[in-house]
Scaffold this active site. Structure first.
Site, PDB file in Angstrom:
ATOM      1  N   ASP A   1     -47.670  26.876 -13.675  1.00 15.75           N
ATOM      2  CA  ASP A   1     -48.674  26.641 -14.615  1.00 15.75           C
ATOM      3  C   ASP A   1     -48.610  25.409 -15.298  1.00 15.75           C
ATOM      4  OD1 ASP A   1     -50.779  27.266 -16.201  1.00 15.75           O
ATOM      5  OD2 ASP A   1     -49.659  28.320 -17.707  1.00 15.75           O
TER       6      ASP A   1
ATOM      7  N   HIS B   1     -53.717  26.548 -16.293  1.00 15.47           N
ATOM      8  CA  HIS B   1     -54.764  27.582 -16.917  1.00 15.47           C
ATOM      9  C   HIS B   1     -55.928  26.952 -17.908  1.00 15.47           C
ATOM     10  CE1 HIS B   1     -51.813  28.325 -20.290  1.00 15.47           C
ATOM     11  NE2 HIS B   1     -52.991  28.610 -20.917  1.00 15.47           N
TER      12      HIS B   1
ATOM     13  N   SER C   1     -52.161  26.392 -26.089  1.00 14.08           N
ATOM     14  CA  SER C   1     -51.443  26.228 -24.522  1.00 14.08           C
ATOM     15  C   SER C   1     -51.480  24.808 -24.235  1.00 14.08           C
ATOM     16  CB  SER C   1     -52.426  26.997 -23.712  1.00 14.08           C
ATOM     17  OG  SER C   1     -52.320  28.464 -24.102  1.00 14.08           O
TER      18      SER C   1
END
Length: 433
Positions: A197, A167, A276
């Protein structure tokens, strides 16, 4: 004679105690001595008294001289120090306050030293990723690259492979990777796995600038052990946060496909937007997970963060580096949301669509459809796979993750009012761009 001698001896102490000349009593020394028949006895007394006075006066004078010399030396020292300090103001950098501040060496505890050492050793392995998207100007129609997001990543090997979350790079037309020494390189996408992911990038950087992060093991983690997260939250360069493992074997959904990710690590280490893709480390500095998500209504850290375990990541990265894709088996169906099935009062996965060229369509699973009058006819409801009960979509995905391409599975479905067992051969997931 005795009276005269007593008078003389009384006068001598007054002479020695006198501090001024005006206070000295006036008397005639010759007249006093003429009364004595033996002046050789009186003379030593007079000489001794006068000598004591002059010796005391000399001692006082010498003491005053010493005190004056000491004050002079002190004044010269203060003057020299002032001149030296004034000269240093013109020679030294006035902006550097450290030149005039005396600091004592900071004493750190053993656990603090270990944390500092961990950060210093692993920071060169963490990178900053900028996601650039192509945008067309409404007036000039020029195509511009505009930053649409950022995140973190880490060096996987000396070949220039960078691992991050999918993402972080989703929808990017161009990607920039900034190393710890602030050098920036263009990055190319090697491959990605939307379901887990995970994405792998590659940069053409000198090998001496690439420091791969040590790979650990996540199978033997325990709740309560310390963890450390390094990343770039809110664009702040290389930030360290600490915490503990709050839970294990959690399950979250992929942000891209909604497919569940099993065995996720829960931690209370602060993870914010920008973290992230960054590494989660154990106390030895080994990688145990990738920071991927937080549970927060506000979007900021709420003490509940999630990391994909490194054991899951390693297998995915190896496939992406070798083949550029992850070969994962699929059943080839689209199913209804779990809430819709619950409203029907049944337990299982309702098949909405089963393309004829897919594994389920080839095996004969029935999709949901409408009849000629527009009435809804429910399709098959999957209740178990290989004897394992299926109550929702997460159960189905969990079972399929344990299978391989080409495996023959037995799918039990509820069709109408009876159960049927249908054999299905799993096929690989189609290529994605």
């Amino acid at each position: 004679m005795a009276a005269l001698a007593s008078t003389f001896f009384v006068s001598i102490p007054k002479l020695s105690r006198s501090s001024t000349a005006n206070s000295i009593p006036k008397f005639s020394l010759a007249k006093s001595l003429s009364h004595f028949n033996r002046p050789n006895l009186i003379a030593p007394i007079v000489v001794s008294a006068l000598r004591d006075k002059f010796v005391r006066d000399d001692s006082a004078s010498e003491l005053d001289s010493r005190n004056g010399l000491k004050k002079l030396v002190d004044s010269l020292f203060v003057l020299c120090a002032s001149v030296a300090l004034s000269a240093s103001l013109f020679v030294a950098d006035v902006d550097s306050a450290s030149a005039f501040v005396v600091t004592t060496p900071r004493k750190l505890q053993s656990d603090e030293l270990a944390t500092v050492r961990l950060f210093q050793e692993n920071t060169p392995s963490v990178v900053y990723i900028t996601n650039l998207a192509a945008r067309q100007d409404a007036f000039t129609l020029d195509v511009l690259e505009v930053p649409q997001g950022s995140g973190s990543g880490f060096v996987w090997d000396t070949d220039g492979h960078i691992v991050t979350n999918y993402h972080v790079i989703r929808g990017a037309s161009d990607l920039k990777v900034t190393l710890a020494d602030q050098s920036t390189y263009d990055a190319k996408v090697v491959g990605f796995d939307q379901d887990k992911d995970v994405a792998v990038l590659r940069i053409d950087a000198p090998k001496d600038k690439l420091r791969p992060i040590p790979i650990g093991v996540s199978a033997d983690l325990l709740v309560g052990q310390k963890v450390y997260a390094i990343g770039n939250p809110f664009g702040l360069d290389h930030t360290l946060t600490t915490g503990v493992i709050s839970g294990l074997r959690r399950e979250i959904s992929s942000a891209a496909t909604g497919r569940p990710i099993q065995d996720v690590i829960q931690t209370d280490a602060a993870i914010n937007p920008g973290n992230s893709g960054g590494p989660l480390l154990d106390s030895s500095g080994n990688l145990i997970g990738i920071n991927t998500a937080i549970y927060s209504p506000s979007g900021a850290s709420s003490g509940v963060g999630f990391s994909i375990p490194v054991d899951t990541v390693s297998g995915i990265v190896d496939q992406l580096v070798k083949f550029g894709k992850v070969t994962r088996p699929i059943l080839g169906i689209k199913f209804a949301p779990d809430q819709s099935v619950e409203q029907l009062g049944v337990s299982g996965v309702l098949v909405l669509d089963a393309p004829a060229n897919g594994p389920a369509g080839k095996a004969g699973l029935q999709p949901t459809k409408r009849d000629a009058y527009g009435r809804l006819i429910l399709g098959d409801i999957i209740t178990s796979v290989n004897g394992k009960k299926v109550t929702n979509g997460s159960d189905l995905y969990r079972i399929l993750d344990q299978c391989k391409v080409g495996d023959k599975i037995t799918v039990e479905v509820l069709r109408g009012d009876h159960l049927e067992k249908i054999p299905v051969i799993l096929e690989p997931k189609p290529d994605e761009t």
